[in-house]
Scaffold this active site. Structure first.
Site, mmCIF file in Angstrom:
data_model
loop_
_atom_site.group_PDB
_atom_site.id
_atom_site.type_symbol
_atom_site.label_atom_id
_atom_site.label_comp_id
_atom_site.label_asym_id
_atom_site.label_seq_id
_atom_site.Cartn_x
_atom_site.Cartn_y
_atom_site.Cartn_z
ATOM 1 N N HIS A 1 8.566 51.682 17.725
ATOM 2 C CA HIS A 1 7.536 51.316 18.739
ATOM 3 C C HIS A 1 7.434 49.791 18.408
ATOM 4 C CE1 HIS A 1 6.143 55.640 18.173
ATOM 5 N NE2 HIS A 1 6.230 55.436 19.877
ATOM 6 N N GLY B 1 12.759 52.722 24.363
ATOM 7 C CA GLY B 1 13.140 52.433 23.105
ATOM 8 C C GLY B 1 15.128 53.147 23.519
HETATM 9 P P1 AMP Z 1 6.722 57.544 22.744
HETATM 10 O O1 AMP Z 1 5.508 56.722 22.150
HETATM 11 O O2 AMP Z 1 7.319 58.354 22.388
HETATM 12 O O3 AMP Z 1 6.222 57.961 24.164
HETATM 13 O O4 AMP Z 1 7.538 56.261 22.680
HETATM 14 C C1 AMP Z 1 7.163 55.071 23.348
HETATM 15 C C2 AMP Z 1 8.750 54.281 23.106
HETATM 16 O O5 AMP Z 1 8.999 53.651 22.102
HETATM 17 C C3 AMP Z 1 9.382 54.731 24.172
HETATM 18 O O6 AMP Z 1 10.067 53.985 24.668
HETATM 19 C C4 AMP Z 1 10.449 54.893 22.688
HETATM 20 O O7 AMP Z 1 12.014 55.747 23.441
HETATM 21 C C5 AMP Z 1 10.600 54.043 22.271
HETATM 22 N N1 AMP Z 1 10.990 54.913 20.718
HETATM 23 C C6 AMP Z 1 10.027 55.437 20.160
HETATM 24 N N2 AMP Z 1 10.937 55.839 18.434
HETATM 25 C C7 AMP Z 1 11.895 54.941 18.713
HETATM 26 C C8 AMP Z 1 12.731 54.579 18.120
HETATM 27 N N3 AMP Z 1 12.546 55.084 16.645
HETATM 28 N N4 AMP Z 1 13.260 53.231 17.825
HETATM 29 C C9 AMP Z 1 13.752 52.631 19.069
HETATM 30 N N5 AMP Z 1 12.675 52.823 20.188
HETATM 31 C C10 AMP Z 1 11.219 53.878 19.682
#
Ligand code: AMP
Length: 285
Positions: free
Chosen positions: A41, A152
């Site tokens: 994130h 991401g």
């Molecule tokens: P989430 O909190 O899981 O909904 O993720 C929020 C954002 O962070 C989304 O756009 C995800 O794709 C991105 N994200 C989560 N894990 C990763 C990672 N390991 N590398 C890059 N982006 C990430």
């Protein structure tokens, strides 16, 4: 760094951020998240800061995108720790609305329904998930009105559907998709990795091992989808504690399954490791 809870507060805070002179490509960037933030994130926050003068991070565990048997209730939440982390990386505003603030007391009568590309890969196993994601992202775009939003590639299908939503509904926001940030042993960072016990954490590295093996074969000239899928699936097969869901080779923009891989094709995988559902993907090049 300010934490705001309501739509009115975030609108007026964004308006005052916009007041200053514009130096970068974009004035305001939004990084939508569900919190329990990790370096993946935070890489999005860094990227947002490179592209825009002001970075807004939203933190909202969106009930619409969880099925009743999923982990909405136990999803990790720590707003204060998250706010400290994003402040250190230059974010100026955190929008952390309550469920009521976003949806009132019920489920929205009008939602964003993807009619293509949401029934395959993760969508096949999580019916309604992407409708919930697109609906909350559309609301966040309407509330914050960012010039650019950063997502991401870890959530590959999500990023494709968000680009499609913005294109098909003529939303005035640029979408930027950032690379996957991994742990030292290759496991893609995820808030859900916190659920893994020691044995599962060790087993979870097999997802990326398989993807890497397939990517190496592609680099050496292998193009047959079945062979590449088989290479990616092989470390997951007949493993105690691992239940693979899918291993698919798809076209990056349309998510159409491919019989022959090309540069830019994406190999995507989902598996339950212990009780935790993990996803990963790799671009073949
Ligand atoms: P989430 O909190 O899981 O909904 O993720 C929020 C954002 O962070 C989304 O756009 C995800 O794709 C991105 N994200 C989560 N894990 C990763 C990672 N390991 N590398 C890059 N982006 C990430």
């Amino acid at each position: 760094m300010k934490i705001v809870r309501t739509r009115d507060e975030v609108r007026s805070a964004v308006a005052s951020l916009r007041g200053g002179p514009r130096e970068r490509e974009h004035a305001v960037a939004l990084v939508p998240t569900m919190g329990a933030l990790h370096e993946g994130h935070l890489s999005l926050v860094d990227r947002a800061g490179e592209r825009a003068d002001h970075v807004v991070v939203s933190i909202f565990v969106n009930p619409l995108q969880f099925a009743p048997d999923e982990d909405f209730e136990r999803y990790p939440r720590d707003l204060q720790a998250d706010a400290r982390l994003v402040a250190q990386r230059g974010a100026e505003l955190v929008f952390a609305p309550s469920r009521d603030e976003m949806y009132g007391s019920g489920v929205p009568a009008v939602q964003v329904v993807p009619v293509r590309m949401a029934d395959r890969l993760c969508g096949a196993y999580r019916p309604g998930h992407f409708q919930g994601v697109l609906t909350v992202v559309a609301k966040l775009f309407n509330i914050v009105e960012p010039d650019v939003a950063i997502f991401g590639r870890k959530d590959f299908q999500q990023s494709v559907l968000i680009r499609a939503m913005v294109r098909d509904l003529d939303m005035d926001v640029a979408i930027d998709v950032a690379p996957i940030v991994r742990e030292g042993d290759g496991l893609a960072m995820s808030s859900r990795n916190a659920y893994l016990d020691l044995a599962s954490r060790e087993r979870a590295t097999r997802l990326y091992k398989g993807l890497r093996a397939a990517a190496a074969a592609f680099a050496e000239g292998e193009r047959d989808a079945a062979t590449l899928r088989d290479l990616a699936a092989s470390p997951l097969r007949d493993q105690e504690g691992i239940r693979p869901q899918y291993v698919e080779l798809v076209e990056a923009d349309t998510l159409e399954p491919l019989e022959q891989a090309r540069p830019g094709s994406v190999l995507a995988v989902a598996a339950h490791v212990g009780g935790t559902r993990l996803i990963d993907n790799i671009v073949l090049e």
